[in-house]
Design a protein around this motif. Structure first.
Motif, PDB file in Angstrom:
ATOM      1  N   SER A 183       0.897  -1.239  -0.158  1.00 24.47           N
ATOM      2  CA  SER A 183       0.023   0.136  -0.083  1.00 24.47           C
ATOM      3  C   SER A 183       0.624   1.230  -0.176  1.00 24.47           C
ATOM      4  O   SER A 183       2.076   1.066   0.442  1.00 24.47           O
ATOM      5  CB  SER A 183      -0.910  -0.262   1.186  1.00 24.47           C
ATOM      6  N   TYR A 184       0.256   2.284  -0.314  1.00 21.01           N
ATOM      7  CA  TYR A 184       0.994   3.587  -0.179  1.00 21.01           C
ATOM      8  C   TYR A 184       1.641   4.127   1.097  1.00 21.01           C
ATOM      9  O   TYR A 184       2.516   4.311   1.313  1.00 21.01           O
ATOM     10  CB  TYR A 184      -0.016   4.779  -0.797  1.00 21.01           C
ATOM     11  N   GLU A 185       0.523   3.646   2.073  1.00 26.03           N
ATOM     12  CA  GLU A 185       0.878   4.094   3.505  1.00 26.03           C
ATOM     13  C   GLU A 185       2.275   3.162   3.935  1.00 26.03           C
ATOM     14  O   GLU A 185       3.224   3.714   4.571  1.00 26.03           O
ATOM     15  CB  GLU A 185      -0.037   3.395   4.289  1.00 26.03           C
ATOM     16  N   CYS A 205       5.167   4.914   2.539  1.00 23.46           N
ATOM     17  CA  CYS A 205       5.747   5.903   3.243  1.00 23.46           C
ATOM     18  C   CYS A 205       6.428   5.541   4.368  1.00 23.46           C
ATOM     19  O   CYS A 205       7.365   6.444   4.887  1.00 23.46           O
ATOM     20  CB  CYS A 205       4.288   6.863   3.461  1.00 23.46           C
ATOM     21  N   LEU A 259       4.239  11.231   8.093  1.00 21.88           N
ATOM     22  CA  LEU A 259       3.443  10.116   8.481  1.00 21.88           C
ATOM     23  C   LEU A 259       1.850  10.423   8.834  1.00 21.88           C
ATOM     24  O   LEU A 259       0.989   9.879   8.710  1.00 21.88           O
ATOM     25  CB  LEU A 259       4.261   9.435   9.403  1.00 21.88           C
ATOM     26  N   LEU A 261      -0.979  11.040   6.217  1.00 19.34           N
ATOM     27  CA  LEU A 261      -1.474   9.947   5.789  1.00 19.34           C
ATOM     28  C   LEU A 261      -3.232   9.879   6.213  1.00 19.34           C
ATOM     29  O   LEU A 261      -3.829   9.078   5.458  1.00 19.34           O
ATOM     30  CB  LEU A 261      -0.984   8.679   6.212  1.00 19.34           C
ATOM     31  N   PRO A 284      -3.080   6.814  10.021  1.00 18.07           N
ATOM     32  CA  PRO A 284      -1.807   6.118  10.180  1.00 18.07           C
ATOM     33  C   PRO A 284      -2.082   4.954  10.372  1.00 18.07           C
ATOM     34  O   PRO A 284      -2.980   4.474  11.144  1.00 18.07           O
ATOM     35  CB  PRO A 284      -0.687   6.698  10.872  1.00 18.07           C
ATOM     36  N   PRO A 285      -1.460   3.572   9.492  1.00 13.56           N
ATOM     37  CA  PRO A 285      -1.767   2.411  10.114  1.00 13.56           C
ATOM     38  C   PRO A 285      -0.695   2.190  11.382  1.00 13.56           C
ATOM     39  O   PRO A 285      -0.158   3.008  11.766  1.00 13.56           O
ATOM     40  CB  PRO A 285      -1.136   1.533   8.945  1.00 13.56           C
ATOM     41  N   ALA A 341       2.939   2.744  11.000  1.00 13.26           N
ATOM     42  CA  ALA A 341       3.211   4.110  11.176  1.00 13.26           C
ATOM     43  C   ALA A 341       3.259   5.004  12.639  1.00 13.26           C
ATOM     44  O   ALA A 341       4.102   5.933  12.749  1.00 13.26           O
ATOM     45  CB  ALA A 341       2.272   4.968  10.232  1.00 13.26           C
TER      46      ALA A 341
END
Length: 678
Positions: free
Chosen positions: A130-132, A135, A170, A173, A176-177, A180
């Motif tokens: 994923s994009y997250e 990052c 971060l 986003l 954040p996950p 992150a």
């Protein structure tokens, strides 16, 4: 139908028509002029005679000369001279050259940015779902890494910029996950360590608070926030964080060591204090007297030596009749149980003397209290409105009958450098010294002893006493039984007891014997030095001279007249020197080899010199009172301290001698009132 006469009467009574007639008459008068005929008044084209309007004073308005327009820039190109045009061309060329230089720098930067390949080595071998995740990997491999390298090199500014940049990336986003959030906590922990190294405790606490909101048991965040609490002496919160840190992370030895130190600050070290916690104010950590009138509540700052060991500086011979006494120097803040400050040895706030000053103070207090209420702030104490004046530390010798018994007992339990809080009841305050001062014949305030017979809200009631009767004030029912005393023991100096009976009525100390290479001080020597005569306890100056020259043992006590500043002078024109100053130096006979130039000595006397001996200009004023006291068997003045320094012979007159009053014996104007023997 009204008659013509009545109609004319109504027109004359109409105010509007009367004003119209007056206006027509005035216009006719202006139109005719001084010599014009009535028929020619309003002919067209006729020049009006006698016009009194003169427009000549408006001539030249708005017409600025060239010099003024040059200052404002309101000129055209043709008005400039040849040299001025040349200056304009040069300025334009310089501006164009600067713009060209900036364009070239921008083009070079764009070329380097285009030719430099992007560093994507951190991407190799990784797969981002994923994009997250991309990052997080980018911040981990670039900004976090570069920030760590800069921190190791000591470049804190670059490290802070990189870590904060990673956090912002971060946070951008949105949500954040978990990976992150974990990396954000790591970067904030790094920033907290950076601010901790700089001593920026507010930033440390803010960062660790955010970390612990997400990770309540984070090891480093708990430890670093405890450090910030330690810096602000918030011991209970520091203890709470460290207890959790040690419980969850038992391998953190630094946290365990810091927790031990915090518990010592809190007074919870059972080995030292016998299991008593200082937070338990009722029990205290030490009952100094059997009846509980003096209690040691807690230690604010530990003094010299091991906190686990008792103080060992006190010698029993100092408390007995003998040849040596110990003078202690302390800072103290005395307050009521309710928190009202009664005495502060570091500073004091003078109370208004006149009713007008007290009324002005009340008006100012009312205004500030109103503004505080509007702003929803806590109410202020009366003392907050006074100006502050610096004071000196309190000094006395152990066992001094003129010092409050409770304070004398309290300081014996302290170590040098220690700061502790005590609770002292009234029996150990004024009642403990009343008989002594009745015997010596003067009030305790003359010696500089704090006056602690007080009431609840003492300062506020003092202001209201101008408006309320004693019955309304009801001071007797507002008496409090004890005070809180914060003591800090600054040092202990042994003094030689030279009193005939060994009761400490006169003690002497050589604080510095002088320079070894300097000559020995002898009677009759021409000496230069300074002397200070103070109240013994609070150090208030009574008589002083920062620089004086005299013959030791010969010129003391000689007085002829007062100078321009009402300072006492000797017959030879020099500054007056009291006899006690010379005696303080000449009486030292126990130093091997004698005192040398550069020496510093002090004498503390229970019965000091009389008024006329230190302030001869007041001799006649108090002669009658002196004779009456002599008849009662009271000889000598009030208690005082005499501090004398003899300067080295090669040391000249200090630079401060240009200041007004420097080099003259200055007498405090309050002496005649404060030192009068009762």
């Amino acid at each position: 139908m009204p008659s013509l006469k009545k109609k004319q009467q109504e027109e004359e009574d109409d105010p509007l028509k009367r004003r119209q007639k007056k206006a027509q008459a005035a216009a006719a008068a202006i139109g005719t002029g001084a010599g014009a005929a009535p028929g020619e008044a309003l002919k067209p084209g006729k020049k009006i005679q006698g016009d009194r309007l003169d427009y000549s004073r408006f001539k030249g308005i708005g017409e600025d000369d060239k010099e003024e327009r040059m200052k404002t820039g309101d000129v055209v190109w043709d008005e400039l001279s040849k040299d001025q045009k040349k200056e304009v061309w040069q300025a334009e060329e310089q501006m164009e050259a600067l713009i060209d230089k900036k364009r070239q720098e921008e083009d070079e930067w764009r070329r380097q940015l285009r030719d430099k390949p992007a560093d994507l080595s951190w991407v190799q071998g990784q797969h981002f779902t994923s994009y997250e995740a991309f990052c997080v990997g980018r911040v981990q491999a670039t900004l976090k890494k570069s920030g760590n390298e800069a921190f190791q090199k000591g470049d804190y500014d670059k490290a802070r910029m990189d870590w904060e940049g990673g956090i912002q990336m971060l946070l951008a986003l949105g949500e954040p996950p978990p990976e992150a959030i974990s990396l954000i906590c790591v970067l904030r922990n790094n920033l907290a360590q950076l601010h901790l190294n700089r001593g920026e405790w507010n930033q440390v606490k803010e960062l660790t608070d955010k970390i612990l909101d997400k990770e309540p048991t984070n090891n480093k965040a708990l430890y670093r926030r405890a450090h910030s609490y330690w810096a602000y002496s918030i011991w209970d919160k520091a203890e709470k964080d460290l207890e959790l840190c040690v419980k969850v992370h038992p391998g953190n030895k630094d946290a365990a060591l810091l927790l031990t130190q915090v518990r010592r600050k809190l007074g919870k070290d059972k080995a030292t204090f016998g299991g008593k916690a200082c937070n338990d104010i009722a029990a205290g950590i030490q009952e100094i007297t059997p009846d509980g009138t003096v209690r040691k509540l807690r230690i604010e700052e530990y003094g010299e030596g091991n906190p686990d060991e008792p103080c060992n500086w006190l010698k029993h011979q100092w408390l007995e009749s003998g040849t040596e006494k110990a003078v202690v120097t302390c800072q103290m803040i005395i307050s009521s149980v309710g928190g009202e400050e009664l005495y502060n040895s570091r500073e004091y706030r003078p109370f208004p003397d006149t009713k007008q000053a007290r009324d002005e103070l009340k008006e100012y207090m009312d205004m500030v209290n109103f503004l505080d209420q509007e702003a929803k702030k806590a109410p202020r104490l009366v003392g907050d409105f006074y100006r502050r004046v610096k004071r000196r530390p309190v000094r006395w010798y152990l066992g001094d009958p003129g010092m409050y018994r409770g304070l004398d007992l309290a300081v014996r339990t302290m170590k040098p450098g220690e700061r502790a809080l005590f609770e002292v009841d009234q029996p150990m305050l004024s009642p403990s010294v009343e008989k002594f001062y009745e015997k010596v014949g003067f009030h305790s305030g003359v010696a500089g002893l704090p006056q602690l017979i007080y009431t609840i809200e003492e300062e506020r009631l003092s202001i209201l006493e101008d408006e309320m009767t004693e019955t309304d004030l009801d001071l007797e029912n507002k008496r409090q039984r004890g005070v809180r005393v914060e003591l800090q023991l600054l040092g202990v100096i042994p003094y030689r007891d030279v009193s005939p009976e060994g009761d400490g009525s006169k003690i002497h100390a050589v604080l510095h014997p002088g320079l070894p290479d300097a000559p020995v001080i002898r009677r009759g020597d021409l000496v230069r030095g300074s002397f200070y005569i103070n109240r013994p306890f609070d150090g208030s100056l009574l008589v002083q001279n920062a620089y004086v020259e005299w013959r030791l043992g010969e010129d003391e006590g000689l007085f002829e007249k007062c100078g321009d500043q009402k300072e006492p002078l000797r017959p030879d024109g020099g500054a007056f020197v009291p006899r006690c100053v010379g005696q303080a130096v000449l009486d030292v006979d126990w130093v091997e080899g004698g005192l040398h130039f550069g020496a510093l000595v002090e004498v503390r006397m229970r019965h000091g010199p009389e008024l006329h001996e230190i302030a001869p200009m007041y001799r006649e004023q108090f002669e009658q009172a002196r004779r009456e006291n002599h008849k009662k068997g009271r000889k000598g003045g009030a208690a005082c301290s005499v501090l004398v320094q003899i300067l080295p012979p090669e040391q000249g007159r200090p630079e401060e001698d240009d200041e007004p009053g420097f080099g003259t014996t200055l007498v405090d104007e309050s002496i005649p009132k404060d030192m009068e023997i009762e």
